[in-house]
Design an enzyme around this catalytic site. Structure first.
Site, PDB file in Angstrom:
ATOM      1  N   LYS A  70       0.838  -1.211   0.000  1.00 46.08           N
ATOM      2  CA  LYS A  70       0.000   0.000   0.000  1.00 46.08           C
ATOM      3  C   LYS A  70       0.871   1.259   0.000  1.00 46.08           C
ATOM      4  CE  LYS A  70      -2.842   0.842   3.705  1.00 46.08           C
ATOM      5  NZ  LYS A  70      -2.605   2.161   4.323  1.00 46.08           N
TER       6      LYS A  70
ATOM      7  N   GLN B 258       4.652   9.098   7.374  1.00 44.78           N
ATOM      8  CA  GLN B 258       3.747  10.046   6.710  1.00 44.78           C
ATOM      9  C   GLN B 258       4.193  11.479   6.961  1.00 44.78           C
ATOM     10  OE1 GLN B 258      -0.165   8.929   8.060  1.00 44.78           O
ATOM     11  NE2 GLN B 258      -0.164   7.059   6.840  1.00 44.78           N
TER      12      GLN B 258
ATOM     13  N   ASP C  23       1.945  -1.440  11.921  1.00 42.85           N
ATOM     14  CA  ASP C  23       0.648  -1.856  11.375  1.00 42.85           C
ATOM     15  C   ASP C  23       0.360  -3.341  11.634  1.00 42.85           C
ATOM     16  OD1 ASP C  23       0.339   0.713  10.469  1.00 42.85           O
ATOM     17  OD2 ASP C  23       1.095   0.274   8.462  1.00 42.85           O
TER      18      ASP C  23
ATOM     19  N   ARG D 239      -6.311   1.580  17.940  1.00 42.46           N
ATOM     20  CA  ARG D 239      -6.083   0.126  17.800  1.00 42.46           C
ATOM     21  C   ARG D 239      -5.705  -0.546  19.116  1.00 42.46           C
ATOM     22  NH1 ARG D 239      -3.183   0.201  11.781  1.00 42.46           N
ATOM     23  NH2 ARG D 239      -5.154   0.261  10.626  1.00 42.46           N
TER      24      ARG D 239
ATOM     25  N   ARG E 251      -7.468  -3.492   9.288  1.00 45.27           N
ATOM     26  CA  ARG E 251      -6.534  -4.407   9.973  1.00 45.27           C
ATOM     27  C   ARG E 251      -7.218  -5.122  11.136  1.00 45.27           C
ATOM     28  NH1 ARG E 251      -2.544  -3.823   6.698  1.00 45.27           N
ATOM     29  NH2 ARG E 251      -1.907  -1.747   6.068  1.00 45.27           N
TER      30      ARG E 251
HETATM   31  O1  SPQ Z   1      -2.759   5.373   5.382  1.00 48.87           O
HETATM   32  P1  SPQ Z   1      -3.166   5.004   6.754  1.00 48.87           P
HETATM   33  O2  SPQ Z   1      -4.652   5.027   6.883  1.00 48.87           O
HETATM   34  O3  SPQ Z   1      -2.502   5.827   7.812  1.00 48.87           O
HETATM   35  O4  SPQ Z   1      -2.694   3.465   6.949  1.00 48.87           O
HETATM   36  C1  SPQ Z   1      -1.951   2.746   7.940  1.00 48.87           C
HETATM   37  C2  SPQ Z   1      -2.464   1.265   7.838  1.00 48.87           C
HETATM   38  O5  SPQ Z   1      -2.662   0.560   8.838  1.00 48.87           O
HETATM   39  O6  SPQ Z   1      -2.597   0.824   6.699  1.00 48.87           O
HETATM   40  C3  SPQ Z   1      -2.078   3.262   9.365  1.00 48.87           C
HETATM   41  F1  SPQ Z   1      -3.241   3.298   9.813  1.00 48.87           F
HETATM   42  O7  SPQ Z   1      -0.563   2.657   7.569  1.00 48.87           O
HETATM   43  C4  SPQ Z   1       0.371   3.747   7.643  1.00 48.87           C
HETATM   44  C5  SPQ Z   1       1.434   3.424   8.687  1.00 48.87           C
HETATM   45  O8  SPQ Z   1       0.892   3.185   9.953  1.00 48.87           O
HETATM   46  C6  SPQ Z   1       0.996   3.908   6.291  1.00 48.87           C
HETATM   47  C7  SPQ Z   1       2.254   4.692   6.311  1.00 48.87           C
HETATM   48  C8  SPQ Z   1       2.833   5.179   5.036  1.00 48.87           C
HETATM   49  O9  SPQ Z   1       2.507   4.636   3.952  1.00 48.87           O
HETATM   50  O10 SPQ Z   1       3.647   6.109   5.094  1.00 48.87           O
HETATM   51  C9  SPQ Z   1       2.966   4.926   7.466  1.00 48.87           C
HETATM   52  C10 SPQ Z   1       2.480   4.525   8.796  1.00 48.87           C
HETATM   53  O11 SPQ Z   1       1.884   5.641   9.429  1.00 48.87           O
HETATM   54  P2  SPQ Z   1       2.754   6.717  10.253  1.00 48.87           P
HETATM   55  O12 SPQ Z   1       1.736   7.563  10.958  1.00 48.87           O
HETATM   56  O13 SPQ Z   1       3.583   5.922  11.200  1.00 48.87           O
HETATM   57  O14 SPQ Z   1       3.535   7.496   9.328  1.00 48.87           O
END
Ligand code: SPQ
Length: 421
Positions: A19, A162, A308, A339, A381
């Site tokens: 993803k 992110q 995740d 979660r 999840r």
């Molecule tokens: O995109 P989203 O909704 O935040 O998805 C999640 C998931 O479980 O699929 C988190 F809820 O994944 C994030 C992950 O936790 C995807 C991601 C990325 O692609 O950069 C980074 C992680 O989040 P973060 O907040 O640690 O940057």
């Protein structure tokens, strides 16, 4: 939906594309000069939201199953969308877009579903504001007034790919250098892809430096299978007697493989085969066989490498002998749902000995559990983790919303039950 139970899990499968990489391939392909051919794209709801947003900004994108063609508009070629950009359930789309949209010569509004509107965006809007960004609100809907940005030096307060990526993307447009210092390394797919596309980016351990980049060159992206989706089979194959599963072509970027390290520490039998590199990412086939798991402590700097996967690792802990402590995982509270709370509340329903803590949970495993009517909280999840949990529970279990799995894994239930045949 009644969660059917299988008595063993055997066979080989491929899981849908990663993803995180799928999102980035569309976003960076849209900003590149030239055509990006993406194979193995994840056609899950979240990544389709990303495609919709870039189409709304004038990018020509064709989707044909898991093959996607992005005809990039170049760094300065996005158009003002006619209406509010809708990011659905996707935190990645929402936060990464903030970095790009802050630097555009037009204003935009972004919003998402009820879950997205509760997820904190201040963690992105605040560092972007230090770069000169002008974003109204800390929760969606966000109103972004595009403007000129300047580079900053930023120490990441939380490990978040992110947040890091939003700053990197803004840094591509900013005057001067942008330096980001991480305390713990989060997934680095953005850095790898931007490096391959000729961006001005250097990575030195936990420090990333980005310079203004006028041109990205399109590169084709072969997206490997998502280790976060493979995780359900790694746990299933470990806890189910008489099981052997091979998950082919999975991304095993070291920033994502914490789950393999933890499960093997717990006594799992998981091995990587056919390890190779594909478009700068590490890829392998993962073989998992039944085993007897023991409790463990999961905390510290491994957390960003498996964030995740913690709900399904909690399932492994239920079937492990002894106590498992999950700590340093406060970030779980700001995902699609809280979660920590969701796992604790749902697992309690089927008799699991589990206690919520401020930054995780404690599970006393190895005890029999019974079926229950589970809530997913609309979290993909949770839906998939609860399906694995229910397999060895005594009696019937149900899920209130199995459909939410399509956010990251549209064919999950079909693939899952094929392994039981
Ligand atoms: O995109 P989203 O909704 O935040 O998805 C999640 C998931 O479980 O699929 C988190 F809820 O994944 C994030 C992950 O936790 C995807 C991601 C990325 O692609 O950069 C980074 C992680 O989040 P973060 O907040 O640690 O940057």
């Amino acid at each position: 939906m009644i969660i059917d139970k299988i008595s063993r899990a055997r066979g080989a499968l491929t899981v849908p594309g990663d993803k995180s990489i799928s999102h980035r391939a569309v976003m960076l392909g849209s900003l590149a000069d030239g055509v990006t051919e993406i194979t193995g794209f994840l056609p899950g709801a979240d990544c389709l939201s990303t495609i919709d947003c870039f189409r709304a900004m004038g990018v020509d994108i064709d989707v044909n199953g898991d093959n996607v063609t992005v005809r990039g508009n170049g760094m300065r070629g996005l158009k003002k969308p006619a209406k509010t950009l809708y990011t659905g359930n996707s935190g990645t789309t929402t936060r990464l877009l903030c970095g790009i949209l802050s630097a555009q010569p037009f204003d935009t509004e972004i919003t998402g579903d009820a879950s997205i509107c509760k997820r904190p965006m201040g963690r992105v809007t605040k560092p972007l504001a230090l770069m000169g960004a002008d974003i109204e609100n800390e929760y969606c809907p966000l109103i972004i007034h595009g403007t000129r940005l300047c580079g900053i030096e930023y120490d990441m307060p939380v490990a978040s790919a992110q947040v890091k990526t939003a700053i990197i993307l803004a840094g591509l447009y900013a005057d001067g250098k942008t330096v980001i210092r991480e305390k713990e390394k989060s997934r680095d797919h953005t850095e790898l892809m931007l490096g391959a596309m000729g961006a001005d980016i250097t990575v030195d351990g936990l420090n990333i430096t980005v310079g203004k980049t006028d041109r990205l060159s399109a590169v084709n992206v072969a997206v490997p299978g998502d280790i976060s989706s493979a995780a359900f089979y790694m746990v299933l194959g470990s806890i189910m007697p008489n099981s052997e599963i091979t998950i082919k072509n999975v991304g095993v970027n070291p920033t994502r493989t914490g789950i393999i390290d933890v499960l093997n520490d717990m006594g799992a039998d998981i091995a990587l085969h056919n390890a190779r590199e594909s478009a700068g990412e590490s890829v392998a086939d993962i073989k998992v066989r039944s085993s007897h798991l023991s409790g463990t402590v999961i905390g510290g700097n491994i957390i960003p490498r498996l964030i995740d996967e913690l709900p399904v690792l909690a399932v492994a802990a239920v079937y492990a002998e002894g106590t498992t402590v999950i700590k340093d995982a406060r970030e779980l509270k700001v995902k699609e749902t809280n979660r920590i709370r969701a796992v604790v509340d749902e697992f309690k329903k089927c008799g699991v000995d589990i206690t919520e803590t401020d930054d995780g949970m404690i599970i006393n495993g190895g005890k029999p559990i019974h079926g229950a009517d589970f809530k997913t909280y609309g979290d993909h999840r949770m839906a998939m983790s609860l399906t694995v949990l229910a397999q060895l529970a005594d009696g019937v279990s149900t899920l209130d919303d199995a459909d939410c799995a399509r956010v990251s894994y549209p064919g999950f239930f079909d693939d899952f039950y094929k392994l039981g045949k």
